[in-house]
Design a protein around this motif. Structure first.
Motif, PDB file in Angstrom:
ATOM      1  N   TYR A   9       1.802   1.629  -3.509  1.00 18.97           N
ATOM      2  CA  TYR A   9       0.566   1.997  -4.219  1.00 18.97           C
ATOM      3  C   TYR A   9       0.319   3.505  -4.180  1.00 18.97           C
ATOM      4  O   TYR A   9      -0.143   4.092  -5.140  1.00 18.97           O
ATOM      5  CB  TYR A   9      -0.591   1.229  -3.552  1.00 18.97           C
ATOM      6  CG  TYR A   9      -1.987   1.635  -3.947  1.00 18.97           C
ATOM      7  CD1 TYR A   9      -2.493   1.312  -5.202  1.00 18.97           C
ATOM      8  CD2 TYR A   9      -2.821   2.303  -3.048  1.00 18.97           C
ATOM      9  CE1 TYR A   9      -3.791   1.656  -5.554  1.00 18.97           C
ATOM     10  CE2 TYR A   9      -4.113   2.648  -3.391  1.00 18.97           C
ATOM     11  CZ  TYR A   9      -4.595   2.320  -4.646  1.00 18.97           C
ATOM     12  OH  TYR A   9      -5.869   2.656  -4.983  1.00 18.97           O
ATOM     13  N   ARG A  10       0.662   4.113  -3.063  1.00 18.42           N
ATOM     14  CA  ARG A  10       0.355   5.542  -2.908  1.00 18.42           C
ATOM     15  C   ARG A  10       1.319   6.433  -3.659  1.00 18.42           C
ATOM     16  O   ARG A  10       1.043   7.611  -3.864  1.00 18.42           O
ATOM     17  CB  ARG A  10       0.340   5.894  -1.419  1.00 18.42           C
ATOM     18  CG  ARG A  10      -0.897   5.284  -0.817  1.00 18.42           C
ATOM     19  CD  ARG A  10      -1.237   5.747   0.540  1.00 18.42           C
ATOM     20  NE  ARG A  10      -2.606   5.331   0.812  1.00 18.42           N
ATOM     21  CZ  ARG A  10      -3.031   4.903   1.979  1.00 18.42           C
ATOM     22  NH1 ARG A  10      -2.194   4.818   2.986  1.00 18.42           N
ATOM     23  NH2 ARG A  10      -4.284   4.548   2.127  1.00 18.42           N
ATOM     24  N   CYS A  20      -6.734  -0.726  -8.141  1.00 24.01           N
ATOM     25  CA  CYS A  20      -6.490  -1.212  -6.786  1.00 24.01           C
ATOM     26  C   CYS A  20      -5.000  -1.453  -6.571  1.00 24.01           C
ATOM     27  O   CYS A  20      -4.181  -1.231  -7.460  1.00 24.01           O
ATOM     28  CB  CYS A  20      -7.280  -2.493  -6.545  1.00 24.01           C
ATOM     29  SG  CYS A  20      -6.752  -3.861  -7.595  1.00 24.01           S
ATOM     30  N   VAL A  21      -4.644  -1.918  -5.397  1.00 26.88           N
ATOM     31  CA  VAL A  21      -3.242  -2.179  -5.063  1.00 26.88           C
ATOM     32  C   VAL A  21      -2.626  -3.153  -6.064  1.00 26.88           C
ATOM     33  O   VAL A  21      -1.536  -2.910  -6.594  1.00 26.88           O
ATOM     34  CB  VAL A  21      -3.128  -2.752  -3.624  1.00 26.88           C
ATOM     35  CG1 VAL A  21      -1.775  -3.398  -3.405  1.00 26.88           C
ATOM     36  CG2 VAL A  21      -3.352  -1.652  -2.597  1.00 26.88           C
ATOM     37  N   ILE A  22      -3.328  -4.246  -6.309  1.00 24.92           N
ATOM     38  CA  ILE A  22      -2.767  -5.284  -7.170  1.00 24.92           C
ATOM     39  C   ILE A  22      -2.571  -4.770  -8.602  1.00 24.92           C
ATOM     40  O   ILE A  22      -1.508  -4.962  -9.197  1.00 24.92           O
ATOM     41  CB  ILE A  22      -3.692  -6.528  -7.192  1.00 24.92           C
ATOM     42  CG1 ILE A  22      -3.870  -7.091  -5.773  1.00 24.92           C
ATOM     43  CG2 ILE A  22      -3.144  -7.602  -8.126  1.00 24.92           C
ATOM     44  CD1 ILE A  22      -2.684  -7.790  -5.199  1.00 24.92           C
ATOM     45  N   ILE A  29       0.843  -1.200   0.000  1.00 25.92           N
ATOM     46  CA  ILE A  29       0.000   0.000   0.000  1.00 25.92           C
ATOM     47  C   ILE A  29       0.877   1.249   0.000  1.00 25.92           C
ATOM     48  O   ILE A  29       0.508   2.284  -0.556  1.00 25.92           O
ATOM     49  CB  ILE A  29      -0.982   0.003   1.205  1.00 25.92           C
ATOM     50  CG1 ILE A  29      -2.143   0.969   0.951  1.00 25.92           C
ATOM     51  CG2 ILE A  29      -0.339   0.379   2.488  1.00 25.92           C
ATOM     52  CD1 ILE A  29      -3.407   0.279   0.637  1.00 25.92           C
TER      53      ILE A  29
END
Lengths: 126, 404
Positions: free
Chosen positions: A13-14, A61-63, A10
């Motif tokens: 991810y950001r 999404c993250v993935i 995460i």
């Protein structure tokens, strides 16, 4: 996926590397999945027959985001044919997980599919 | 308030005992599909072990029993919504029911279909496709309180052949005033269709009171099996439909020069039908009727209110549903900074099943809510306050840890 792994992801991810449109690119393609509500555009710049640089833009999404981000790095130095032969197994290695559940397969492969579509465009076949 | 005995009800649903990721399942994805009681599950097994035959065609005992089972199911469904059996057309699901009308209604260039911004794709795409033949498609707007712009129905023009609207939104939970919308449509000489996929499972629905020409719903969202749905078509309105699928059992007489079609509902049920599904849906309707739809509605509205009250204290959570004056059953949200898929994934690790993504209502979520998807918890009669407590606790921890 364990909590620690998710926490690590995460963070990436950001602020994912390779996000944003390339100023100079040879080919781009939009990929989306309405079930995932993911939408990505990939940009690819070639140097001769090898990929010199690539990037992505969009929301997911993250993935899907991390697989897109890391795929962009993995593409560098590959020919279009080499990129076309990549599979979900390569994506798993890029994310660093052993398993992707069936409901997240689309998330994991949307960037790769989009890259493959980009590289299948008519002008690429010349 | 008449309350239902939720603990007794839960005993009828074997799947609620399942463990998901070492937690007792909390099933909050009921707007996608409901779970099935053992009365339905066992009934379908009974059907195959005792009744199975191709109905209508053959005259042997089993075929007669199968025909009877199919007819009984139609009567049960008809009684459930106060319709006549001939007005019940079995389909695969609400989507197919709406598509059937879109194919079978002779809409032509210059006609307008009025749908809304609140629709599931199933009540949008069948109409958008008619643009190819010159049919105009207009959308009634949704305001900031998740309510339809009702004034639009006071301004209907004569070219509006069909007014179509969802009864309950699968994203915001808004309950639309369909009685009024149908009345306005009829005053204008338009036909009216209601997508009742999210309402009939949860509240009493009377087709005679509502007066709609067409009502579409799915069996699997109301304790029945997958693959069986219903199109209610009011007797007079049925006549405005031309045949859709053609083939066996939808004809009276076939000469190569001349075909005499069956009357509805058989006219719209070409080929061997989903008898098991209809039988199962009949049992589901029995189950719901025994508890009472008014009781179910009261219980769910109370549980929904309980959930919203508990959710008020959540930090880093945005809620998109429940703003309208009349709503039920749906809680749509995002943890700020998380994609809805990731929120759903983290809840699933605690055994809590919620939906995420666009919910097949992309124009509403993207254009109106301005979100790249949302997570959604949706309730049903077997859900409890304890489950809501656990959900809010876990959502609170996720929002605290990952939200921002």
């Amino acid at each position: 996926m364990e909590d620690e792994k998710f926490y690590e992801l995460i963070d990436v991810y950001r602020n994912p590397p390779n996000k944003g449109k390339l100023e100079d690119f040879d080919v781009s393609e939009e990929g989306y999945s309405s079930t995932c509500s993911d939408r990505f555009t990939v940009y690819i710049k070639f140097d001769g027959n090898k990929i010199k640089k690539s990037s992505f833009d969009g929301v997911g999404c993250v993935i899907s985001t991390i697989s897109a981000s890391r795929l962009c790095d993995a593409l560098v130095g590959k020919t279009a044919e080499e990129a076309q032969s990549m599979t979900i197994e390569d994506i798993k290695k890029l994310i660093g997980v052993d398993q992707i559940s069936i409901s997240r397969t689309k998330c994991a492969t949307i960037a790769l599919e989009t890259v493959k579509n980009a590289l299948s465009k008519d002008h690429m076949k010349a | 308030m008449v309350m239902i005995n939720v603990e007794e009800i839960r005993k009828d649903f074997p799947i609620l005992n399942r463990e998901i990721n070492n937690n007792r399942l909390i099933y909050f994805d009921n707007a996608a599909t409901s779970q099935k009681p053992k009365q339905v599950i066992d009934g379908i097994k009974y059907f195959y072990e005792n009744i199975n035959a191709n109905p209508i065609r053959s005259i042997h005992t089993l075929a007669a029993e199968s025909t009877q089972a199919y007819n009984d199911a139609r009567e049960k469904v008809a009684r459930f919504i106060n319709a006549e059996p001939e007005e019940i057309i079995f389909t695969r699901n609400a989507t197919e029911s709406i598509n059937l009308v879109s194919f079978a209604l002779p809409l032509k260039q210059g006609d307008t279909v009025l749908t809304t911004y609140m629709e599931h794709h199933s009540n949008l795409l069948p109409w958008l496709r008619l643009k190819d033949r010159g049919v105009k498609v207009d959308l009634v707007n949704v305001d900031e309180n998740d309510e339809l712009d009702m004034s639009r129905y006071d301004e209907l023009t004569k070219d509006v052949r069909l007014v179509t609207v969802t009864h309950v939104s699968n994203v915001t939970g808004t309950i639309n005033d369909v009685d009024k919308i149908v009345r306005r449509a009829h005053e204008n000489g338009s036909l009216a269709l209601i997508d009742a996929a999210q309402s009939i499972p949860h509240m009493k629905f009377d087709v005679k009171k509502t007066g709609a020409d067409f009502v579409a719903f799915s069996g699997h969202k109301m304790l029945g099996p997958f693959g069986i749905g219903v199109l209610y078509a009011r007797k007079d309105a049925e006549k405005s439909l031309s045949p859709f699928l053609t083939g066996g059992e939808m004809i009276k007489d076939v000469k190569l020069s001349r075909i005499v079609y069956e009357n509805a509902p058989a006219l719209f049920e070409a080929g061997t039908q989903n008898i098991e599904g209809a039988y199962g849906l009949g049992l589901a309707v029995d189950y719901l009727s025994k508890i009472g739809m008014e009781n179910i509605e009261t219980y769910e509205k109370d549980l929904t209110q309980y959930l919203y009250n508990k959710a008020k204290g959540l930090k880093n959570v945005e809620v998109y549903s429940g703003k309208s004056r009349n709503f039920m059953g749906i809680f749509s949200f995002n943890v700020k900074g998380l994609h809805s898929h990731d929120t759903a994934y983290l809840l699933d690790k605690k055994g809590i099943a919620v939906r995420s993504g666009f919910h097949c209502a992309q124009p509403l979520i993207e254009d109106k809510l301005k979100q790249p998807g949302a997570a959604r918890a949706s309730l049903y009669l077997y859900n409890t306050r304890e489950e809501v407590d656990k959900f809010i606790d876990e959502l609170g921890s996720i929002a605290e840890k990952y939200g921002r």
